[in-house]
Write a protein that holds these residues in place. Sequence first.
Motif, PDB file in Angstrom:
ATOM      1  N   GLU A  23       0.842  -1.181   0.101  1.00 36.04           N
ATOM      2  CA  GLU A  23       0.034   0.137   0.040  1.00 36.04           C
ATOM      3  C   GLU A  23       0.845   1.152  -0.013  1.00 36.04           C
ATOM      4  N   ARG A  24       1.903   1.258   0.779  1.00 41.86           N
ATOM      5  CA  ARG A  24       2.983   2.507   0.983  1.00 41.86           C
ATOM      6  C   ARG A  24       3.571   2.443  -0.504  1.00 41.86           C
ATOM      7  N   GLU A  25       3.994   1.420  -1.267  1.00 44.19           N
ATOM      8  CA  GLU A  25       4.601   1.622  -2.512  1.00 44.19           C
ATOM      9  C   GLU A  25       3.670   1.968  -3.571  1.00 44.19           C
ATOM     10  N   VAL A  26       2.554   1.536  -3.590  1.00 45.61           N
ATOM     11  CA  VAL A  26       1.366   2.042  -4.367  1.00 45.61           C
ATOM     12  C   VAL A  26       0.985   3.556  -4.107  1.00 45.61           C
ATOM     13  N   ARG A  27       0.893   4.008  -2.798  1.00 42.34           N
ATOM     14  CA  ARG A  27       0.517   5.357  -2.697  1.00 42.34           C
ATOM     15  C   ARG A  27       1.709   6.137  -3.129  1.00 42.34           C
ATOM     16  N   ALA A  28       3.008   5.747  -2.841  1.00 46.95           N
ATOM     17  CA  ALA A  28       4.303   6.380  -3.297  1.00 46.95           C
ATOM     18  C   ALA A  28       4.291   6.577  -4.866  1.00 46.95           C
ATOM     19  N   GLN A  29       3.843   5.545  -5.294  1.00 48.51           N
ATOM     20  CA  GLN A  29       3.701   5.806  -7.042  1.00 48.51           C
ATOM     21  C   GLN A  29       2.916   6.541  -7.424  1.00 48.51           C
TER      22      GLN A  29
END
Length: 723
Positions: free
Chosen positions: A280-286
């Motif tokens: 989720e953090r990675e997707v939000r960051a992307q």
Amino acid sequence: MDILQTITQEFNLNPTHVKNIVSLIDEGNTIPFIARYRKEMTGSCDDQILRDLFDRLTYLRNLEKRKEEVANAITEQGKMTEEIRLALEKAAILTEVEDIYRPYKQKRKTRASVAIAKGLQPFADAILAQDKSFKVREEAEKYITEEVKTVDDAIDGARDIIAEIISDDAATRKKLRNFFFKHGEIVSAYAKGKAEADETKTYGMYAEYQEPVSEIKSHRVLALNRGEKEEFLKVSIVVDTDFAKRITGASFLKDGGESSVIVKEAAEDGYDRLIAPSVEREVRAQLFDDASEQAIKMFEVNLKPLLMQPPVKDKITMGWDPAFRTGCKICVVDGTGKVLDKTVVFPTPPQNKTAEAKVVLKKLIEKYAVEVISCGNGTASKESEIFIAELIKEIKAETGREVGYVIVNEAGASVYSASALGAEEFPDYDVTARSAVSIARRLQDPLAELIKIDPKSIGVGQYQHDMNEKRLDGALSGVLEDCVNSVGVDLNTASVSLLKFVAGLNSAVAKNIVAYREENGKFKSRKQLLKVPKLGEKAYTQCAGFLRIDGGENILDNTAVHPESYAKAEKLLALFSYTKEDVKARRIDDLRQKIKAYGEEKAAKETELDRATLSDIVTELMKPGRDIREGLPAPTLRKDIMGIEDLKVGMELTGTVRNVIDFGAFIDIGVHQDGLVHISEITERYIRHPSEVLKVGQVVKVRVKEVDVKKNRIGLSMKMKTK
């Protein structure tokens, strides 16, 4: 990865041109220099394509460097396999490289690392093999020690190890990221107790908000992030958890009896505890990175036309910084921007000293033969505009003198006024007087004045203060550099602020140029630049073509013809019986026709020029000292005066585009408050983005669609026929 081949395919360019561009960049050539003076090597790629290519080249080189670092780290651990090597070769983004490296990274203390330290790794591996004949609880007894006291403790420890193995699997993480992107929903709500705190309801539309991750627009991503950062909103991504857990276990689960039950439990625990929060953090960051890039691109698109607005040259101008209580700051500058006089008048509420103000201003206008008034569009601009219109009407009736006025966007003027540069330029002026000077000068030469202001303060972006500052500054500096170099800079009048954006120069060398000029007088030749401290041959090659000398020893010094091509330019002139004196006197209007009749290919060969450079040189020779901005529409004088309360639905007006954003554009229609044209109201045809139709500074016709005086909101449409 073959970087050159990748870039060639992605940019759809000639392989030779890509190779040349990369070589030119690696040799230290600047983007403006390559774009202008190496067209034959690049296939005439413009500066924007070159900058995009440079960004991509940098990313791919960093990607390859990181792959090498990861490969070395895994090899040093003695764990490199052919499978890992192939996976690294195929990795197309940095995230995939980090996924591959994840299992081999030095980790902080985790539940799995604790279990491994207790000797449970072999037990976990045996369970993960999922042999149907494997008796879990019987085998667990072999691992009971002082630290592992029971069978259940052994199984729990093995489960933690398996959960981390699954969590670290690169393929699984990639599948789950794709699942989040394709099927996730981004949801938001007010944080506890924040609904009442958000008095202006800035985040009201996100109080109960839900939208597919795959469809959310960039500006909404940035709005959600800002609301979360300011602790008004709680934001998360929701997916079908059961399906996500099935994806998590899919590559690991076998039909292995009781072992498989434990592996399934480990996969579900790994998803809940390790994978879901991380992905989720990675997707939000992307999402944020993509939205930031879109916002930065929009900022670039908006900034360029603003900087490239045509100058109102050689006019004595009165700068007007409007205000209420503290009075309107007035400054008169000559045609070159030199300050002649300044004062303060109080024609606006609450003082309303209109008669006194008229006396003072009429004297100033008469004394200095003021031709145009440049009024800022900030607080009290409408009241100032009404007064100015009345003032110039009286002046015409009394003296016959024609004085025009223009409302200019004053965004950033106060930033400049309070800056170290503003204080250095006008140490004896207070900040408000400096603002009036800036407002006058930004009409006379928008580029030269706006270059002094941090682009983030100019007011043509969205959420610019939330961006990665280094990335944003780099992108905007590129726009500033391209604008300055495409226009060219007068070597004998340019400020340090302007010179530092010339290709090949920096702040230190720019200061040295100004110091040399002040000590030795005006430059008479571009070659004199080589006498400036710290300006060597390399810098001279990069900058010389962009620096102009009006009235110098060589007329070519007042053109964009590069010194390296002077001999060829003179050869071209001689070929058609012209001299540099003819160029100076502008007696070569038929040069292009003569070349066409002679044959371009033949003329290029005889002068040792490629055809692109030949065409550029001809353009410069025919109009030495030309300003490419002169062909753009000039600012229009204001005549109509209205307030928001005068607007009626259905009114058709003319306005100027102030800002283009993802969901529409803000239009100045002369009522102090800009109106919004939503993307759906820009044109009848489908467009993906407002920038396909509109750009900053463009004059457009609009229809008033709705007016809310209380909220100070104006809705506009460019679809002129009502439905």
